[in-house]
Design an enzyme around this catalytic site. Structure first.
Site, mmCIF file in Angstrom:
data_model
loop_
_atom_site.group_PDB
_atom_site.id
_atom_site.type_symbol
_atom_site.label_atom_id
_atom_site.label_comp_id
_atom_site.label_asym_id
_atom_site.label_seq_id
_atom_site.Cartn_x
_atom_site.Cartn_y
_atom_site.Cartn_z
ATOM 1 N N MET A 30 0.852 -1.200 0.000
ATOM 2 C CA MET A 30 0.000 0.000 0.000
ATOM 3 C C MET A 30 0.886 1.249 0.000
ATOM 4 O O MET A 30 0.445 2.340 0.349
ATOM 5 C CB MET A 30 -0.938 -0.009 1.201
ATOM 6 C CG MET A 30 -1.908 -1.194 1.170
ATOM 7 S SD MET A 30 -3.469 -0.903 1.981
ATOM 8 C CE MET A 30 -2.927 -0.586 3.647
ATOM 9 N N HIS A 37 9.476 -3.290 3.523
ATOM 10 C CA HIS A 37 8.979 -3.534 2.158
ATOM 11 C C HIS A 37 10.140 -3.827 1.206
ATOM 12 O O HIS A 37 10.054 -4.701 0.351
ATOM 13 C CB HIS A 37 8.269 -2.281 1.612
ATOM 14 C CG HIS A 37 6.993 -1.938 2.286
ATOM 15 N ND1 HIS A 37 6.827 -0.789 3.021
ATOM 16 C CD2 HIS A 37 5.799 -2.568 2.310
ATOM 17 C CE1 HIS A 37 5.601 -0.728 3.481
ATOM 18 N NE2 HIS A 37 4.950 -1.786 3.072
ATOM 19 N N GLN A 61 -10.372 -2.602 2.386
ATOM 20 C CA GLN A 61 -9.871 -3.217 3.619
ATOM 21 C C GLN A 61 -9.866 -2.257 4.805
ATOM 22 O O GLN A 61 -9.347 -2.591 5.863
ATOM 23 C CB GLN A 61 -8.496 -3.862 3.398
ATOM 24 C CG GLN A 61 -7.346 -2.904 3.179
ATOM 25 C CD GLN A 61 -6.072 -3.652 2.788
ATOM 26 O OE1 GLN A 61 -5.947 -4.125 1.665
ATOM 27 N NE2 GLN A 61 -5.123 -3.757 3.698
ATOM 28 N N GLU A 150 5.731 -11.287 7.418
ATOM 29 C CA GLU A 150 5.133 -12.073 8.515
ATOM 30 C C GLU A 150 4.538 -11.187 9.610
ATOM 31 O O GLU A 150 3.919 -11.692 10.536
ATOM 32 C CB GLU A 150 6.191 -13.025 9.100
ATOM 33 C CG GLU A 150 6.495 -14.152 8.135
ATOM 34 C CD GLU A 150 7.746 -14.954 8.465
ATOM 35 O OE1 GLU A 150 8.343 -14.728 9.537
ATOM 36 O OE2 GLU A 150 8.138 -15.789 7.632
ATOM 37 N N LYS A 151 4.741 -9.883 9.526
ATOM 38 C CA LYS A 151 4.142 -9.025 10.562
ATOM 39 C C LYS A 151 2.615 -9.171 10.524
ATOM 40 O O LYS A 151 1.974 -9.263 11.561
ATOM 41 C CB LYS A 151 4.526 -7.559 10.369
ATOM 42 C CG LYS A 151 3.937 -6.690 11.481
ATOM 43 C CD LYS A 151 4.529 -5.324 11.510
ATOM 44 C CE LYS A 151 3.862 -4.406 10.529
ATOM 45 N NZ LYS A 151 2.474 -4.055 10.902
ATOM 46 N N ASP A 152 2.068 -9.196 9.324
ATOM 47 C CA ASP A 152 0.619 -9.405 9.178
ATOM 48 C C ASP A 152 0.381 -10.907 9.060
ATOM 49 O O ASP A 152 0.039 -11.420 7.994
ATOM 50 C CB ASP A 152 0.108 -8.661 7.944
ATOM 51 C CG ASP A 152 0.318 -7.169 8.078
ATOM 52 O OD1 ASP A 152 -0.277 -6.567 8.977
ATOM 53 O OD2 ASP A 152 1.116 -6.613 7.307
ATOM 54 N N SER A 188 4.068 1.236 8.213
ATOM 55 C CA SER A 188 3.770 2.584 7.702
ATOM 56 C C SER A 188 3.040 3.406 8.757
ATOM 57 O O SER A 188 3.110 4.629 8.761
ATOM 58 C CB SER A 188 2.913 2.490 6.449
ATOM 59 O OG SER A 188 3.591 1.716 5.495
ATOM 60 N N ARG A 189 2.328 2.728 9.639
ATOM 61 C CA ARG A 189 1.545 3.463 10.651
ATOM 62 C C ARG A 189 2.420 3.991 11.789
ATOM 63 O O ARG A 189 1.952 4.815 12.573
ATOM 64 C CB ARG A 189 0.412 2.602 11.192
ATOM 65 C CG ARG A 189 -0.679 2.354 10.153
ATOM 66 C CD ARG A 189 -1.927 1.739 10.737
ATOM 67 N NE ARG A 189 -3.033 1.750 9.801
ATOM 68 C CZ ARG A 189 -3.416 0.715 9.037
ATOM 69 N NH1 ARG A 189 -2.770 -0.434 9.119
ATOM 70 N NH2 ARG A 189 -4.435 0.826 8.202
HETATM 71 O O1 PAF Z 1 -0.115 -5.806 3.653
HETATM 72 C C1 PAF Z 1 -0.517 -4.881 2.917
HETATM 73 O O2 PAF Z 1 0.152 -3.891 2.680
HETATM 74 C C2 PAF Z 1 -1.900 -4.988 2.297
HETATM 75 O O3 PAF Z 1 -2.799 -5.589 3.157
HETATM 76 C C3 PAF Z 1 -1.900 -5.667 0.925
HETATM 77 C C4 PAF Z 1 -1.448 -7.120 1.033
HETATM 78 C C5 PAF Z 1 -0.994 -4.926 -0.033
HETATM 79 C C6 PAF Z 1 -3.314 -5.681 0.340
HETATM 80 O O4 PAF Z 1 -3.811 -4.396 0.180
#
Ligand code: PAF
Length: 289
Positions: A30, A37, A61, A150-152, A188-189
């Site tokens: 995003m 990233h 989302q 893996e953070k998410d 990013s947050r």
């Molecule tokens: O992890 C993210 O940045 C987002 O959830 C993704 C996978 C790009 C989907 O919008």
């Protein structure tokens, strides 16, 4: 690096590459790119002939009261960072390129097994939004590999499950959490944090480490797993004392995100907690030995 926003231009290129037997790795993002990233991009580059990165802040989302409109959009800086890595394509579609209809009418992908627990419980519809956009992007790019951090962790399991259930011929690669020197998981947050909150933020990872050590010590001393519920309650209190408003901190089985059974050894501690208006997430996977 070629910057494209048109889905048809993208598919024309990727089709050609596939015909030429060139492999493609894809990193969906995003934007507001940080070193975490960029580590995903490097993994992609090591695997494939061609690397495609997307930047798309996906409205589906975000909940109605979440930060969609304030989410940091820093395309120029992002392009600079990516240009140092020599990727092939940066795909930056608009909302109407991706959602041909109003969001409410759009076809959606739901992965019920993991959809409404943990972050999904606090963010209803979030993972449907993620699965839907990732599926659309997969169909446009049709990569051999797609790379996720893996953070998410819950997101990662959802995408793996979606790929399996829908027979999507893409291999999902996960990359370790990228941390600041003080342990804070890059996100990013993090830029929303005030200096005071930023000073508190690393305590989240410290508490996860403590959770792991305590579970491990009990297991070694007694030969049995700890009472996870008791540990969770203590650690939630620690989070609160450190200045967070915890959403959850929980021990789960790594593969299923179910509460651990006494025989489960591959565990993960997942946490989400607020510092002011910023919701941080983190996790720590480990094996009881
Ligand atoms: O992890 C993210 O940045 C987002 O959830 C993704 C996978 C790009 C989907 O919008």
């Amino acid at each position: 690096m070629k910057i494209l926003s048109s889905p048809s231009e993208l598919t024309a290129l990727t089709q050609q590459w596939r015909q030429d037997q060139r492999t493609i790795a894809f990193v969906p993002t995003m934007g507001n790119l940080h070193p975490g990233h960029l580590s995903l991009v490097q993994l992609a580059q090591q695997r494939a002939d061609i690397t495609v990165v997307s930047i798309f802040v996906n409205p589906l989302q975000f909940g109605a009261h979440e930060d969609y409109h304030h989410y940091p959009r820093t395309l120029e800086e992002d392009c600079q960072k990516l240009s140092t890595l020599a990727i092939d394509i940066l795909f930056t579609p608009t909302v109407s390129d991706i959602y041909l209809q109003h969001l409410d009418c759009s076809t959606k992908i739901q992965v019920p097994q993991f959809d409404n627990i943990l972050c999904g419980a606090s963010r209803p519809g979030h993972f449907t939004g993620v699965a839907t956009v990732v599926n659309k992007l997969f169909n446009l790019v049709q990569p051999n590999w797609a790379i996720f951090g893996e953070k998410d962790y819950q997101q990662l399991l959802i995408i793996r499950q979606m790929v399996k259930d829908l027979f999507i011929p893409i291999q999902i690669i996960s990359a370790p959490i990228y941390r600041e020197a003080d342990g804070l998981a890059m996100s990013s947050r993090n830029r929303y944090l005030t200096p005071e909150q930023r000073a508190i933020a690393p305590a989240l990872f410290k508490i996860l480490n403590r959770a792991q050590q305590q579970a491990q010590t009990t297991y070694r001393q007694t030969g049995h797993p700890a009472s996870y519920q008791t540990l969770e309650n203590t650690l939630l209190e620690e989070l609160t004392l450190a200045g967070f408003q915890p959403d959850y901190l929980t021990f789960r089985a790594q593969n299923t995100l179910a509460s651990p059974q006494p025989t489960d050894q591959h565990l993960i501690i997942l946490a989400a907690a607020w510092l002011g208006n910023t919701r941080l997430i983190d996790n720590l996977a480990f094996t009881l030995t």
